[in-house]
Design a protein around this motif. Structure first.
Motif, PDB file in Angstrom:
ATOM      1  N   LEU A  17      24.215  24.362  82.483  1.00 16.33           N
ATOM      2  CA  LEU A  17      24.232  24.358  83.946  1.00 16.33           C
ATOM      3  C   LEU A  17      25.184  25.451  84.418  1.00 16.33           C
ATOM      4  O   LEU A  17      26.301  25.571  83.893  1.00 16.33           O
ATOM      5  CB  LEU A  17      24.689  22.987  84.437  1.00 16.33           C
ATOM      6  N   ASP A  18      24.728  26.246  85.376  1.00 14.75           N
ATOM      7  CA  ASP A  18      25.503  27.377  85.874  1.00 14.75           C
ATOM      8  C   ASP A  18      26.210  26.946  87.152  1.00 14.75           C
ATOM      9  O   ASP A  18      25.745  27.247  88.256  1.00 14.75           O
ATOM     10  CB  ASP A  18      24.512  28.530  86.142  1.00 14.75           C
ATOM     11  N   THR A  19      27.315  26.246  86.998  1.00 11.87           N
ATOM     12  CA  THR A  19      28.003  25.681  88.161  1.00 11.87           C
ATOM     13  C   THR A  19      29.410  25.245  87.780  1.00 11.87           C
ATOM     14  O   THR A  19      29.696  25.038  86.596  1.00 11.87           O
ATOM     15  CB  THR A  19      27.237  24.442  88.700  1.00 11.87           C
ATOM     16  N   VAL A  55      35.286  31.420  75.557  1.00 17.73           N
ATOM     17  CA  VAL A  55      35.951  32.416  76.398  1.00 17.73           C
ATOM     18  C   VAL A  55      34.923  33.449  76.851  1.00 17.73           C
ATOM     19  O   VAL A  55      34.266  34.106  76.036  1.00 17.73           O
ATOM     20  CB  VAL A  55      37.107  33.101  75.637  1.00 17.73           C
ATOM     21  N   LYS A  56      34.780  33.539  78.169  1.00 13.22           N
ATOM     22  CA  LYS A  56      33.782  34.441  78.742  1.00 13.22           C
ATOM     23  C   LYS A  56      34.462  35.774  79.049  1.00 13.22           C
ATOM     24  O   LYS A  56      35.430  35.838  79.824  1.00 13.22           O
ATOM     25  CB  LYS A  56      33.226  33.798  80.016  1.00 13.22           C
ATOM     26  N   VAL A  57      33.942  36.819  78.429  1.00 14.42           N
ATOM     27  CA  VAL A  57      34.597  38.133  78.466  1.00 14.42           C
ATOM     28  C   VAL A  57      33.618  39.159  79.031  1.00 14.42           C
ATOM     29  O   VAL A  57      32.454  39.192  78.611  1.00 14.42           O
ATOM     30  CB  VAL A  57      35.000  38.546  77.020  1.00 14.42           C
ATOM     31  N   GLY A 101      18.240  37.526  86.897  1.00 11.75           N
ATOM     32  CA  GLY A 101      17.995  37.585  88.343  1.00 11.75           C
ATOM     33  C   GLY A 101      18.594  38.825  88.988  1.00 11.75           C
ATOM     34  O   GLY A 101      17.983  39.438  89.867  1.00 11.75           O
ATOM     35  N   ARG A 102      19.796  39.205  88.532  1.00  9.06           N
ATOM     36  CA  ARG A 102      20.440  40.376  89.175  1.00  9.06           C
ATOM     37  C   ARG A 102      19.692  41.660  88.846  1.00  9.06           C
ATOM     38  O   ARG A 102      19.709  42.604  89.639  1.00  9.06           O
ATOM     39  CB  ARG A 102      21.917  40.466  88.771  1.00  9.06           C
ATOM     40  N   LEU A 103      19.052  41.727  87.668  1.00  9.86           N
ATOM     41  CA  LEU A 103      18.221  42.899  87.358  1.00  9.86           C
ATOM     42  C   LEU A 103      16.970  42.889  88.227  1.00  9.86           C
ATOM     43  O   LEU A 103      16.585  43.916  88.784  1.00  9.86           O
ATOM     44  CB  LEU A 103      17.842  42.910  85.871  1.00  9.86           C
ATOM     45  N   ALA A 150      21.084  34.382  81.581  1.00  7.44           N
ATOM     46  CA  ALA A 150      21.882  33.984  82.751  1.00  7.44           C
ATOM     47  C   ALA A 150      21.240  34.526  84.022  1.00  7.44           C
ATOM     48  O   ALA A 150      20.264  35.277  83.965  1.00  7.44           O
ATOM     49  CB  ALA A 150      23.303  34.506  82.606  1.00  7.44           C
ATOM     50  N   SER A 151      21.817  34.115  85.145  1.00 12.60           N
ATOM     51  CA  SER A 151      21.278  34.527  86.445  1.00 12.60           C
ATOM     52  C   SER A 151      19.792  34.166  86.523  1.00 12.60           C
ATOM     53  O   SER A 151      18.978  34.934  87.013  1.00 12.60           O
ATOM     54  CB  SER A 151      21.520  36.039  86.634  1.00 12.60           C
ATOM     55  N   VAL A 152      19.506  32.968  86.039  1.00  8.13           N
ATOM     56  CA  VAL A 152      18.126  32.442  86.053  1.00  8.13           C
ATOM     57  C   VAL A 152      17.964  31.688  87.361  1.00  8.13           C
ATOM     58  O   VAL A 152      18.731  30.761  87.642  1.00  8.13           O
ATOM     59  CB  VAL A 152      17.908  31.542  84.813  1.00  8.13           C
ATOM     60  N   ARG A 153      17.017  32.097  88.171  1.00  5.50           N
ATOM     61  CA  ARG A 153      16.994  31.655  89.566  1.00  5.50           C
ATOM     62  C   ARG A 153      15.919  30.632  89.890  1.00  5.50           C
ATOM     63  O   ARG A 153      15.981  29.985  90.918  1.00  5.50           O
ATOM     64  CB  ARG A 153      16.794  32.865  90.474  1.00  5.50           C
ATOM     65  N   HIS A 154      14.858  30.554  89.030  1.00  2.38           N
ATOM     66  CA  HIS A 154      13.752  29.648  89.378  1.00  2.38           C
ATOM     67  C   HIS A 154      13.022  29.204  88.115  1.00  2.38           C
ATOM     68  O   HIS A 154      13.276  29.738  87.020  1.00  2.38           O
ATOM     69  CB  HIS A 154      12.797  30.306  90.385  1.00  2.38           C
ATOM     70  N   VAL A 188      19.413  28.877  78.171  1.00  3.35           N
ATOM     71  CA  VAL A 188      19.228  29.331  79.539  1.00  3.35           C
ATOM     72  C   VAL A 188      20.304  28.652  80.376  1.00  3.35           C
ATOM     73  O   VAL A 188      20.624  27.488  80.142  1.00  3.35           O
ATOM     74  CB  VAL A 188      17.797  28.998  80.029  1.00  3.35           C
ATOM     75  N   THR A 189      20.914  29.413  81.284  1.00  2.00           N
ATOM     76  CA  THR A 189      21.857  28.780  82.215  1.00  2.00           C
ATOM     77  C   THR A 189      21.364  28.996  83.628  1.00  2.00           C
ATOM     78  O   THR A 189      20.958  30.106  83.999  1.00  2.00           O
ATOM     79  CB  THR A 189      23.309  29.290  82.031  1.00  2.00           C
ATOM     80  N   CYS A 190      21.367  27.917  84.409  1.00  5.37           N
ATOM     81  CA  CYS A 190      20.764  27.976  85.745  1.00  5.37           C
ATOM     82  C   CYS A 190      21.341  26.867  86.620  1.00  5.37           C
ATOM     83  O   CYS A 190      21.959  25.929  86.114  1.00  5.37           O
ATOM     84  CB  CYS A 190      19.246  27.818  85.636  1.00  5.37           C
TER      85      CYS A 190
HETATM   86  C1  E4P Z   1      26.475  32.924  84.240  1.00  5.57           C
HETATM   87  O1  E4P Z   1      27.065  33.018  83.199  1.00  5.57           O
HETATM   88  C2  E4P Z   1      26.447  33.990  85.255  1.00  5.57           C
HETATM   89  O2  E4P Z   1      27.718  34.233  85.734  1.00  5.57           O
HETATM   90  C3  E4P Z   1      25.511  33.559  86.348  1.00  5.57           C
HETATM   91  O3  E4P Z   1      24.301  33.095  85.756  1.00  5.57           O
HETATM   92  C4  E4P Z   1      25.230  34.619  87.384  1.00  5.57           C
HETATM   93  O4  E4P Z   1      24.221  34.141  88.240  1.00  5.57           O
HETATM   94  P1  E4P Z   1      23.907  34.796  89.674  1.00  5.57           P
HETATM   95  O5  E4P Z   1      23.378  36.182  89.427  1.00  5.57           O
HETATM   96  O6  E4P Z   1      22.881  33.897  90.283  1.00  5.57           O
HETATM   97  O7  E4P Z   1      25.202  34.826  90.420  1.00  5.57           O
END
Ligand code: E4P
Length: 218
Positions: free
Chosen positions: A5-7, A86-88, A135-137, A167-171, A186-188
Motif C-alpha cells: 500500500l502506497d500510503t 531504507v528507501k534511497v 504513473g509519473r512517466l 510504483a506510482s501505480v494509479r489505477h 506493486v504499490t498503489c
Molecule cells: C512509492 O514508492 C512512490 O513514492 C509512489 O508510488 C509515488 O506515487 P505518485 O507518483 O502517485 O506520487
C-alpha cells in the motif's frame, strides 16, 4: 505478486490488512506530510506504528542526499524495526549508500527510477527493490509500463535478486498490466486494490441469486 500500500495513512493500512491481502507499505515524504506528521520524532514514531499494523516490508525514505547523511538516516531507520526497508533516491550518493546497506544486510528500495539504466545500476549495487514510477512517466507522455517490462527482462536475463516494485501505480489497469509483465511487487493507493473487487456482472449475478433465494424461502 506482492501488494504494497502506497500510503502513510494508518486507517487505510488497517483496512488493507483486514482484507487479508497486504504484503507491505511504501511511504515517501509527501505521503508523510499529507498525514500531518511533524518532526523527526513524529516521523520515527509513525513508521513504528505502521510496522506494528502490517507484517511485511515498510519502506521509509531518507531525506539526506549526501553519502554520510544517507547512511546515518538509513541506519537509524533500520534500527526502528526489522521490517523497515531504507528507501534511497537514485542519485550517485544513493547508489554508494545502497552498496553499503546491502553489505550490512540492510534492505533497500531505490526510488525515483525512470530508466532501465538506473534500475540496472541499483541492482548491481545490491538493492532489494527498485521502484520504477509508472504513473509519473505516463504523466509526461512516456510509457511507464514499458519501463517495467524492460527492467523485468533485464533482471531475468542475469538472475538479479533485486525485486521490481512497480510504483506510482494509479489505477486498476496499471496494476493488472504490471502483473502480466511479471513485476514482483506493486504499490498503489487503497482505492486501486479495492477496485479489483468490482465487476458489474458480479453485482448483477449476486442480486439475482439473493432474489431467487428469497423466492425459495418465501
Ligand atoms: C512509492 O514508492 C512512490 O513514492 C509512489 O508510488 C509515488 O506515487 P505518485 O507518483 O502517485 O506520487
Amino acid at each position: 505478486m506482492k501488494f504494497f500500500l502506497d500510503t502513510a495513512n494508518l486507517q487505510e493500512i488497517q483496512e488493507a490488512v483486514e482484507l487479508g491481502v497486504l504484503d507491505g507499505v511504501t511511504t515517501n515524504p509527501s505521503l508523510m506530510a499529507k498525514e500531518g506528521i511533524k518532526g523527526t520524532d513524529g516521523v520515527m514514531s509513525h513508521y513504528k506504528q505502521i510496522c506494528e499494523i502490517v507484517d511485511g516490508d515498510v519502506s521509509a525514505e531518507v531525506i539526506a542526499t549526501d553519502y554520510e547523511g544517507i547512511i546515518r538516516e538509513g541506519e537509524a531507520l533500520a534500527e526502528l524495526h526489522p521490517n523497515i526497508v531504507v528507501k534511497v533516491p537514485m542519485i550517485k550518493e544513493g547508489v554508494k549508500a545502497i552498496r553499503y546497506f546491502s553489505d550490512k544486510g540492510i534492505k533497500t528500495n531505490c526510488t525515483l527510477i525512470f530508466s532501465a539504466g538506473q534500475a540496472l545500476l541499483a541492482a548491481k549495487a545490491g538493492a532489494t527493490y527498485v521502484s520504477p514510477f509508472v504513473g509519473r512517466l505516463d504523466d509526461i507522455g512516456h510509457d511507464g509500463l514499458q519501463l517495467v517490462q524492460q527492467i523485468v527482462d533485464i533482471f531475468s536475463n542475469y538472475g538479479y535478486p533485486t525485486q521490481v516494485l512497480a510504483a506510482s501505480v494509479r489505477h486498476v489497469p496499471h496494476l493488472i498490466q504490471c502483473a502480466e509483465l511479471g513485476a514482483d511487487v506493486v504499490t498503489c493507493p487503497l482505492n486501486v486494490i479495492m477496485g479489483l473487487l468490482n465487476h458489474p456482472l458480479t453485482d448483477k449475478g449476486l442480486a439475482t441469486f439473493l432474489a431467487d433465494h428469497q423466492k425459495v424461502n418465501s
